[in-house]
Design a protein around this motif. Structure first.
Motif, short mmCIF file in Angstrom:
data_model
loop_
_atom_site.label_atom_id
_atom_site.label_comp_id
_atom_site.label_asym_id
_atom_site.label_seq_id
_atom_site.Cartn_x
_atom_site.Cartn_y
_atom_site.Cartn_z
N LYS A 110 43.55 48.70 54.31
CA LYS A 110 44.15 47.38 54.14
C LYS A 110 43.15 46.25 54.32
CE LYS A 110 48.95 48.39 55.15
NZ LYS A 110 50.17 47.98 55.90
N GLY A 111 41.98 46.56 54.82
CA GLY A 111 40.93 45.55 54.90
C GLY A 111 40.81 44.89 56.26
N LEU B 39 48.78 40.82 48.07
CA LEU B 39 48.21 40.00 49.13
C LEU B 39 48.28 40.72 50.48
CD1 LEU B 39 46.98 37.22 49.80
CD2 LEU B 39 49.30 36.44 50.33
N GLY B 40 47.13 40.82 51.15
CA GLY B 40 47.09 41.44 52.47
C GLY B 40 46.92 42.94 52.45
N GLN B 41 46.73 43.51 51.25
CA GLN B 41 46.57 44.96 51.14
C GLN B 41 45.31 45.30 50.35
OE1 GLN B 41 50.08 46.96 49.71
NE2 GLN B 41 51.46 45.62 50.85
N GLY B 42 44.92 46.56 50.43
CA GLY B 42 43.83 47.03 49.61
C GLY B 42 44.31 47.34 48.20
N PRO B 43 43.39 47.41 47.26
CA PRO B 43 43.78 47.73 45.88
C PRO B 43 44.42 49.11 45.77
CG PRO B 43 41.54 46.85 45.97
CD PRO B 43 41.95 47.12 47.38
N LYS B 44 45.37 49.22 44.86
CA LYS B 44 46.03 50.49 44.59
C LYS B 44 45.84 50.84 43.12
CE LYS B 44 50.41 50.78 43.63
NZ LYS B 44 51.90 50.74 43.69
N LEU B 45 45.38 52.06 42.85
CA LEU B 45 45.13 52.46 41.47
C LEU B 45 46.43 52.55 40.68
CD1 LEU B 45 43.03 53.54 39.38
CD2 LEU B 45 43.71 55.84 40.11
N ALA B 88 50.45 39.59 42.25
CA ALA B 88 49.32 40.33 42.83
C ALA B 88 48.06 39.93 42.06
CB ALA B 88 49.54 41.83 42.71
N VAL B 89 46.93 40.46 42.53
CA VAL B 89 45.70 40.38 41.77
C VAL B 89 45.52 41.72 41.05
CG1 VAL B 89 43.19 40.18 41.87
CG2 VAL B 89 44.62 38.73 43.33
N TYR B 90 45.23 41.66 39.76
CA TYR B 90 45.02 42.87 38.98
C TYR B 90 43.52 43.00 38.71
CZ TYR B 90 49.98 43.21 38.79
OH TYR B 90 51.30 43.34 39.17
N LEU B 91 42.95 44.06 39.24
CA LEU B 91 41.52 44.30 39.16
C LEU B 91 41.23 45.40 38.14
CD1 LEU B 91 40.74 44.41 42.98
CD2 LEU B 91 40.09 42.58 41.43
N CYS B 92 40.22 45.17 37.35
CA CYS B 92 39.72 46.18 36.43
C CYS B 92 38.36 46.65 36.94
CB CYS B 92 39.60 45.62 35.03
SG CYS B 92 38.97 46.78 33.80
N ALA B 93 38.08 47.93 36.84
CA ALA B 93 36.79 48.47 37.24
C ALA B 93 36.34 49.49 36.21
CB ALA B 93 36.88 49.12 38.62
N SER B 94 35.04 49.69 36.14
CA SER B 94 34.52 50.72 35.24
C SER B 94 33.42 51.50 35.94
CB SER B 94 34.01 50.11 33.93
OG SER B 94 32.84 49.35 34.13
N SER B 95 33.17 52.70 35.45
CA SER B 95 32.11 53.51 36.03
C SER B 95 31.51 54.42 34.97
CB SER B 95 32.63 54.34 37.20
OG SER B 95 33.54 55.32 36.75
N TRP B 96 30.28 54.83 35.22
CA TRP B 96 29.60 55.76 34.31
C TRP B 96 29.58 57.15 34.90
CZ3 TRP B 96 24.20 57.62 34.72
CH2 TRP B 96 23.86 58.42 33.62
N GLN B 97 29.10 57.27 36.13
CA GLN B 97 29.03 58.59 36.76
C GLN B 97 30.20 58.89 37.66
OE1 GLN B 97 25.12 58.74 38.58
NE2 GLN B 97 24.36 59.96 36.89
N GLY B 98 31.14 57.98 37.71
CA GLY B 98 32.38 58.26 38.43
C GLY B 98 32.45 57.70 39.82
N TYR B 99 31.48 58.03 40.70
CA TYR B 99 31.70 57.64 42.08
C TYR B 99 31.35 56.19 42.35
CZ TYR B 99 26.67 58.72 42.55
OH TYR B 99 25.32 58.76 42.38
#
Lengths: 118, 112
Positions: A110-111, B39-45, B88-99
């Motif tokens: 949660k940060g 708000l107040g939480q970590g991102p959720k996939l 909420a905030v909607y975050l986009c992320a990308s990766s090449w090797q995954g981690y």
């Protein structure tokens, strides 16, 4: 399912001092990655440091270092010589590599809101 | 190297309206992720793409959320109809090797 717990919702530190942020996680996996991400008010999530579970040596990136205790499932972040620009939300995250390397899913805590005071 | 681009940065809509968010990943990154951060939480996939195929959408509310990644590059996330709890905030992320995932600046959605 994996869970990540950050027990400190807020912390503050004086500029130039050292602060440690706590993180614990729960998993039955033996192979995984752990991360600390920084999210300043601009909202851009930035990777601070990464630890592979198979490595016994603690990761270090300049002023940032971790204390990884695999048996205790603990992964704390130490920030040395704190700077005003370190003020941000810090998230601990867990990743279990999927089969074939195509399913790397992050589970976030949660940060902790860190404020560096002048 | 250009980072992950997202638009718009902010969006305010009324409940029951529809909204769409756009993401352009880092060039060459095959994997693209959409996260929801309340708000107040970590991102959720919400959903993960590998090229233009869906790898994981187990936490996507499919009755109102949809996402596509045509040609394995850009992606669009849509909400129709929106509810108050979608703010909420909607975050986009990308990766090449995954981690190692690289995040965009996010879109802050307010549903009134």
């Amino acid at each position: 399912a994996q869970t990540v717990t950050q027990s400190q919702p807020e912390m503050s530190v004086q500029e130039a001092e050292t602060v440690t942020l706590s993180c614990t996680y729960d998993t039955s996996e033996s192979n995984y990655y752990l991360f600390w991400y920084k999210q300043p008010p601009s909202r851009q999530m930035i990777l601070v440091i990464r630890q592979e579970a198979y490595k016994q040596q603690n990761a270090t990136e300049n002023r940032f270092s971790v204390n990884f205790q695999k048996a205790a499932k603990s992964f704390s972040l130490k920030i040395s010589d704190s700077q005003l620009g370190d003020t941000a939300m810090y998230f601990c995250a867990f990743m279990k590599p999927g089969s074939g390397g195509s399913n790397y899913k992050l589970t976030f805590g949660k940060g902790t809101l860190l404020t560096v005071n002048p | 190297e250009a980072g992950v681009a997202q638009s718009p940065r902010y969006k305010i809509i009324e409940k029951r309206q529809s909204v769409a968010f756009w993401c352009n990943p880092i060039s060459g990154h095959a994997t693209l992720y959409w996260y929801q951060q309340i708000l107040g939480q970590g991102p959720k996939l919400l959903i993960q793409f590998q090229n233009n195929g869906v790898v994981d959408d187990s936490q996507l509310p499919k009755d109102r959320f949809s996402a596509e990644r045509l040609k394995g590059v850009d992606s669009t996330l849509k909400i129709q109809p929106a509810k108050l709890e979608d703010s909420a905030v909607y975050l986009c992320a990308s990766s090449w090797q995954g981690y190692e995932q690289y995040f965009g600046p996010g879109t802050r959605l307010t549903v009134t």
